[in-house]
Design a protein around this motif. Structure first.
Motif, PDB file in Angstrom:
ATOM      1  N   PHE A 197      20.742  64.272 -28.876  1.00 47.23           N
ATOM      2  CA  PHE A 197      21.227  65.348 -27.999  1.00 47.23           C
ATOM      3  C   PHE A 197      20.950  65.072 -26.529  1.00 47.23           C
ATOM      4  N   THR A 198      20.116  64.099 -26.208  1.00 50.51           N
ATOM      5  CA  THR A 198      19.781  63.841 -24.804  1.00 50.51           C
ATOM      6  C   THR A 198      20.925  63.172 -24.039  1.00 50.51           C
ATOM      7  N   GLY A 199      21.795  62.439 -24.726  1.00 48.37           N
ATOM      8  CA  GLY A 199      22.918  61.826 -24.035  1.00 48.37           C
ATOM      9  C   GLY A 199      22.569  60.503 -23.364  1.00 48.37           C
ATOM     10  N   ASP A 200      23.591  59.728 -23.019  1.00 44.36           N
ATOM     11  CA  ASP A 200      23.398  58.374 -22.507  1.00 44.36           C
ATOM     12  C   ASP A 200      22.778  58.326 -21.114  1.00 44.36           C
ATOM     13  N   VAL A 201      23.137  59.265 -20.250  1.00 44.15           N
ATOM     14  CA  VAL A 201      22.604  59.256 -18.885  1.00 44.15           C
ATOM     15  C   VAL A 201      21.098  59.488 -18.904  1.00 44.15           C
ATOM     16  N   MET A 202      20.672  60.499 -19.647  1.00 44.05           N
ATOM     17  CA  MET A 202      19.238  60.756 -19.748  1.00 44.05           C
ATOM     18  C   MET A 202      18.530  59.605 -20.438  1.00 44.05           C
ATOM     19  N   LEU A 203      19.168  58.991 -21.424  1.00 43.57           N
ATOM     20  CA  LEU A 203      18.561  57.866 -22.138  1.00 43.57           C
ATOM     21  C   LEU A 203      18.213  56.737 -21.182  1.00 43.57           C
ATOM     22  N   GLU A 204      19.092  56.430 -20.255  1.00 42.90           N
ATOM     23  CA  GLU A 204      18.818  55.361 -19.289  1.00 42.90           C
ATOM     24  C   GLU A 204      17.653  55.732 -18.381  1.00 42.90           C
ATOM     25  N   ARG A 205      17.585  56.981 -17.997  1.00 47.22           N
ATOM     26  CA  ARG A 205      16.467  57.426 -17.169  1.00 47.22           C
ATOM     27  C   ARG A 205      15.148  57.340 -17.935  1.00 47.22           C
ATOM     28  N   VAL A 206      15.201  57.691 -19.203  1.00 48.02           N
ATOM     29  CA  VAL A 206      14.004  57.626 -20.042  1.00 48.02           C
ATOM     30  C   VAL A 206      13.542  56.174 -20.200  1.00 48.02           C
ATOM     31  N   LYS A 207      14.486  55.265 -20.399  1.00 49.05           N
ATOM     32  CA  LYS A 207      14.136  53.845 -20.539  1.00 49.05           C
ATOM     33  C   LYS A 207      13.421  53.336 -19.285  1.00 49.05           C
ATOM     34  N   ASP A 208      13.938  53.689 -18.139  1.00 50.21           N
ATOM     35  CA  ASP A 208      13.340  53.252 -16.879  1.00 50.21           C
ATOM     36  C   ASP A 208      11.933  53.843 -16.720  1.00 50.21           C
ATOM     37  N   SER A 209      11.793  55.116 -17.039  1.00 52.52           N
ATOM     38  CA  SER A 209      10.495  55.781 -16.948  1.00 52.52           C
ATOM     39  C   SER A 209       9.490  55.157 -17.907  1.00 52.52           C
ATOM     40  N   TYR A 210       9.940  54.854 -19.116  1.00 50.81           N
ATOM     41  CA  TYR A 210       9.061  54.251 -20.130  1.00 50.81           C
ATOM     42  C   TYR A 210       8.561  52.877 -19.672  1.00 50.81           C
ATOM     43  N   ASP A 211       9.449  52.062 -19.149  1.00 53.22           N
ATOM     44  CA  ASP A 211       9.060  50.722 -18.694  1.00 53.22           C
ATOM     45  C   ASP A 211       8.006  50.796 -17.587  1.00 53.22           C
ATOM     46  N   LYS A 212       8.192  51.724 -16.657  1.00 52.13           N
ATOM     47  CA  LYS A 212       7.223  51.881 -15.563  1.00 52.13           C
ATOM     48  C   LYS A 212       5.883  52.379 -16.101  1.00 52.13           C
ATOM     49  N   GLY A 213       5.933  53.283 -17.060  1.00 58.00           N
ATOM     50  CA  GLY A 213       4.709  53.811 -17.640  1.00 58.00           C
ATOM     51  C   GLY A 213       3.933  52.762 -18.410  1.00 58.00           C
ATOM     52  N   LEU A 214       4.635  51.946 -19.190  1.00 54.43           N
ATOM     53  CA  LEU A 214       3.986  50.880 -19.953  1.00 54.43           C
ATOM     54  C   LEU A 214       3.336  49.870 -19.012  1.00 54.43           C
ATOM     55  N   THR A 215       4.027  49.514 -17.949  1.00 54.57           N
ATOM     56  CA  THR A 215       3.467  48.587 -16.953  1.00 54.57           C
ATOM     57  C   THR A 215       2.190  49.155 -16.350  1.00 54.57           C
ATOM     58  N   CYS A 216       2.207  50.454 -16.067  1.00 53.78           N
ATOM     59  CA  CYS A 216       1.032  51.115 -15.506  1.00 53.78           C
ATOM     60  C   CYS A 216      -0.148  51.031 -16.476  1.00 53.78           C
ATOM     61  N   VAL A 217       0.085  51.280 -17.745  1.00 53.90           N
ATOM     62  CA  VAL A 217      -0.975  51.213 -18.759  1.00 53.90           C
ATOM     63  C   VAL A 217      -1.616  49.829 -18.778  1.00 53.90           C
ATOM     64  N   LEU A 218      -0.798  48.805 -18.812  1.00 57.80           N
ATOM     65  CA  LEU A 218      -1.319  47.434 -18.877  1.00 57.80           C
ATOM     66  C   LEU A 218      -2.117  47.078 -17.624  1.00 57.80           C
ATOM     67  N   LYS A 219      -1.655  47.548 -16.467  1.00 58.61           N
ATOM     68  CA  LYS A 219      -2.362  47.242 -15.213  1.00 58.61           C
ATOM     69  C   LYS A 219      -3.672  48.001 -15.091  1.00 58.61           C
TER      70      LYS A 219
END
Length: 396
Positions: A197-219
């Motif tokens: 139900f989130t749709g493709d536009v939100m999905l892309e935003r979520v992917k970008d947010s997730y990648d930044k968050g994962l990088t933060c965790v590792l750092k």
């Protein structure tokens, strides 16, 4: 003339009251589809993530249990309606509410009182619950509410890639803020049957947010000498270094919160070399700092009411050669030795330096990584990193 004026004012007031009552009735009126859904039998949706919030809500009662009715896990629509009532205008939810309580019509509007937060497993837990209720019921109101919650989460991400709670403006690992949010974003990306139900536009935003968050965790993973260890409860957004959380939560290497981080990292399919190194380093550190020959025992004591809890026990250290390995909550950033802290930021290596209020009001010892080391990590290692034994004494 004066009487006519008074009558006119009275009629105006009555009309205003009538309109207000009609509006309020419309606001609380339950749609027929919700009424029908409440009468049906549904598969339970886990309320485990609400446990922290619920326990804080009932903590004020001396019995430490709810003196009121609560919905059963099968009453998912009733609980979901509580969540809709408690959602703030910005899309997030407040903490420390009993989301499974049976509220009256007068009480429901007060559920949304309090600032939106990710503390105490708030907001991301509601998003997950509502998505699962929508999956079963097909009622769009729950998908819409979950979408607003996701918008709040995306908007709360800082430039560091991390998320903050209310206590400190920092990358927050307390209360599963980082690991809970990232698990939720990961589910949105991977489980499109649940989150379609989130749709493709939100999905892309979520992917970008997730990648930044994962990088933060590792750092943020703390390095002592030339080896990675685990994480602190709070890390500075700019430097990513460990900082103070609350007054009794010092900059340190922590066990309980780090276990949640490792579990999140182990859930990643086809992990990168950086993720594998992060997991194995943390696991090796957990094994390195475990404590043998000690257990914590509750002993009867004079009942006392403290500011935030009530206690009729004290907690003491007991030497026991037969006790399973145990861990403290905090370890020194340099020596990696156990530390404790008073409410006045006084760090000590001696548990008995703490007051009874602190000994009984906080989790200083626990078996936090035990299951991770004994079961979960071994299964993960066989699948993603065979051939390297990190559960052995560190070469100093």
């Amino acid at each position: 003339m004066r009487l006519k004026l008074l009558l006119r004012k009275l009629v105006g007031k009555l009309l205003l009251i009538s309109i207000t009552l009609c509006v309020q009735a419309a606001l609380v009126a339950e749609p027929a589809e919700v009424t029908r859904a409440k009468s049906q039998i549904w598969e339970p949706v886990s309320i485990e993530a609400f446990a922290d919030s619920i326990s804080h809500a009932v903590m004020k009662y001396e019995e430490k249990k709810a003196p009121y009715q609560q919905y059963s896990p099968r009453q998912i629509v009733h609980i979901a309606e509580n969540l809709l009532a408690g959602q703030n205008a910005n899309g997030g939810w407040p903490k420390n509410k009993d989301w499974i309580r049976v509220y009256s019509a007068d009480e429901l509007p007060r559920l949304s009182s309090g600032r939106s937060t990710l503390d105490n497993r708030s907001t991301w837990a509601q998003v997950d619950y509502l998505a699962r209720v929508y999956q079963q019921t097909g009622l769009r109101r729950y998908a819409d509410s979950a979408t607003r919650g996701i918008e709040y989460i995306l908007g709360e991400q800082r430039q560091s890639g991390g998320w903050s709670g209310l206590d400190v403006e920092a990358v927050t690992f307390n209360d599963d803020v980082m690991s809970g949010v990232l698990q939720t974003l990961k589910a949105i990306i991977e489980d499109r049957e649940l989150y379609g139900f989130t749709g493709d536009v939100m999905l892309e935003r979520v992917k970008d947010s997730y990648d930044k968050g994962l990088t933060c965790v590792l750092k943020c993973q703390i390095k002592v000498g030339d080896h990675l260890t685990a994480w602190c409860q709070q890390h500075d957004h700019k430097t990513l270094k460990p900082i103070w959380a609350r007054a009794f939560e010092p900059p340190s290497i922590v066990t309980e919160e780090s276990v949640s981080v490792v579990r999140f990292l182990m859930s990643i399919e086809n992990p990168s070399p950086e993720v594998i190194e992060s997991i194995q380093s943390a696991v090796a550190w957990f094994d390195h700092v475990k404590i043998h020959g000690l257990r914590i025992e509750n002993i009867k004591a004079e009942p006392l009411k403290f500011n935030y809890h009530w206690s009729d026990v004290d907690r003491v250290e007991v030497k026991d050669p037969e006790a399973p390995p145990i861990w403290t909550r905090f370890y020194d950033l340099n020596t990696e030795k156990p530390i404790f802290c008073t409410q006045w930021r006084q760090i000590t290596s001696n548990y008995t330096d703490l007051s009874r209020e602190r000994r009984t009001g906080y989790s200083w010892y626990g078996y936090y990584p035990a299951k991770l080391l004994q079961e979960e990590y071994l299964k993960w290692q066989q699948k993603w990193a065979p051939g390297r034994d990190v559960l052995k004494p560190r070469q100093e």
